[in-house]
Write an enzyme that holds these catalytic residues in place. Structure first.
Site, mmCIF file in Angstrom:
data_model
loop_
_atom_site.group_PDB
_atom_site.id
_atom_site.type_symbol
_atom_site.label_atom_id
_atom_site.label_comp_id
_atom_site.label_asym_id
_atom_site.label_seq_id
_atom_site.Cartn_x
_atom_site.Cartn_y
_atom_site.Cartn_z
ATOM 1 N N ASP A 132 118.706 42.691 105.685
ATOM 2 C CA ASP A 132 119.888 42.342 104.900
ATOM 3 C C ASP A 132 121.121 43.100 105.385
ATOM 4 O OD1 ASP A 132 118.379 40.614 103.419
ATOM 5 O OD2 ASP A 132 118.825 41.514 101.482
ATOM 6 N N LYS A 185 109.733 56.755 108.988
ATOM 7 C CA LYS A 185 110.275 57.855 108.175
ATOM 8 C C LYS A 185 109.198 58.926 108.069
ATOM 9 C CE LYS A 185 113.420 59.936 105.803
ATOM 10 N NZ LYS A 185 114.468 60.683 106.557
ATOM 11 N N ASP A 235 116.879 56.111 108.013
ATOM 12 C CA ASP A 235 118.220 56.511 107.599
ATOM 13 C C ASP A 235 119.163 56.563 108.795
ATOM 14 O OD1 ASP A 235 116.565 58.561 108.448
ATOM 15 O OD2 ASP A 235 117.215 60.004 106.947
ATOM 16 N N TYR A 280 104.878 46.866 99.378
ATOM 17 C CA TYR A 280 104.863 45.810 98.366
ATOM 18 C C TYR A 280 103.421 45.450 98.005
ATOM 19 C CZ TYR A 280 109.830 45.074 99.441
ATOM 20 O OH TYR A 280 111.182 45.217 99.627
ATOM 21 N N ASP A 298 112.772 44.701 105.035
ATOM 22 C CA ASP A 298 113.522 43.963 104.030
ATOM 23 C C ASP A 298 114.947 44.507 103.928
ATOM 24 O OD1 ASP A 298 114.224 42.329 101.946
ATOM 25 O OD2 ASP A 298 112.834 43.178 100.495
#
Length: 351
Positions: free
Chosen positions: A248, A187, A220, A137, A244
């Site tokens: 959630d 990742k 993943d 971000y 983030d």
């Protein structure tokens, strides 16, 4: 008597409906525990943006600087693009006050059915530690050749040694307090520069915490394991984007994103930290008096912990647990018919 200065930013939609219950809870537990609060409210919102062209005034950060903490309701409303509302208020506060840790507790309460069959109350209880001010971000990038067939957009991720190291140290410290284990989200099999760098720093910081167990998972695979085996996790640490998304997902596994809290922390306490529910502004139910205040109330409990009142914070979370386990009082998002006020009244009674 200790008196804490709290900035209230109701924001948009149901934000203005869930902060008053959080205030009621704070005042009740503070009165019993021997401390108090002075609140200063700010009308910074999408409505203000549409009226004045900015989510907050130019000196907004300076207005918040002397506060002990910030309690935020929700940001976002139709007619104002999300990147405008977030970067004009929420992200600006996070970065101005070096709130580099986003802390998200995940817990399956007795009385709330998880959509995941194996997510049992008392077994799923972990935290997601998200790097909160850099990573994916960043503000670096741009658009080129707008409107032409070769139009392009470039967004740069920024990972610094200082930024990654401090959030990793925080995660290891939380794991030590909980007597648990750190799981790092990566990742590095597909993202060739930033994620191997992240992995190297995780290994470095793990060596500095030799008594702590740790492992790492590709995002993943980890997303699948959150659903298949959520009880195996204790402290999960990830980059801004990965944290983030996973927080959630984890809140949904716990039964409802509507009750999930979050803390945006400046661990050194050089600046005020900010606490917020993560359910968003929910414009479809705003003004109907049926918003679930638990996310804001749980966020207020996290604020109590941060302000040095862990017993008071536990009072609040115990009352939440008791309400869900021992009563059938539920707002519509949890399958009930209680209004926001009725739900809050019952919680105060238990508190």
């Amino acid at each position: 008597m200790t008196n804490h200065r709290i900035a209230l930013i109701p924001g948009d939609g149901i934000g203005a409906e869930v902060l008053p219950p959080a205030q009621q809870v704070l005042d009740a537990v503070g009165s019993r525990r021997g401390f108090g609060f002075t609140y200063t409210a700010y009308d910074w919102s999408c409505e203000r943006y549409l009226r004045d062209g900015a989510m907050m005034p130019e000196d907004g950060i300076d207005q918040l600087r002397d506060k002990d903490a910030i309690l935020l309701g929700a940001v976002g409303y139709p007619g104002v693009p999300d990147h405008v509302s977030l970067w004009g208020l929420l992200i600006l506060i996070r970065r101005s006050f070096r709130q580099y840790v986003n802390l998200r507790p995940i817990r399956v309460f007795e009385g709330i059915d998880s959509p995941v069959r194996g997510a049992a109350p008392g077994e799923v209880d972990f935290v997601v530690v998200r790097e909160n001010v850099e990573g994916e971000y960043s503000e670096i990038g741009g658009r080129l050749n707008r409107g032409f067939p070769e139009e392009m957009a470039v967004q740069e991720a920024v990972f610094t040694r200082a930024g990654v190291t401090r959030v990793l140290d925080y995660a290891f410290d939380v794991a030590a307090q909980r007597g648990g284990k750190v799981t790092s989200v990566t990742k590095s099999n597909g993202i060739v520069h930033t994620m191997p760098f992240w992995d190297e720093l995780v290994a470095e910081r793990a060596a500095a915490h030799p008594d702590m167990a740790w492992d790492q998972e590709h995002i993943d695979a980890l997303a699948a394991k959150f659903v298949l085996h959520p009880a195996r996790f204790d402290v999960v640490v990830g980059s801004n984007l990965f944290g983030d998304i996973l927080s959630d997902l984890a809140a949904a596994v716990a039964g409802s994103i509507g009750i999930a809290p979050a803390a945006n922390l400046n661990p050194e306490r050089e600046f005020p930290s900010m606490f917020e529910p993560v359910h968003g502004s929910a414009p479809d139910i705003a003004g109907r008096g049926i918003a679930n205040p638990l996310g804001a109330i749980w966020s207020a409990a996290m604020m109590l912990d941060h302000l040095g009142h862990p017993e008071a914070g536990k009072d609040v979370t115990d009352a939440i647990a008791a309400l869900l386990a021992k009563t059938d009082v539920r707002t519509p998002d949890l399958g009930g018919t209680a209004s926001t006020a009725e739900f809050t009244e019952k919680l105060l009674e238990l508190l």
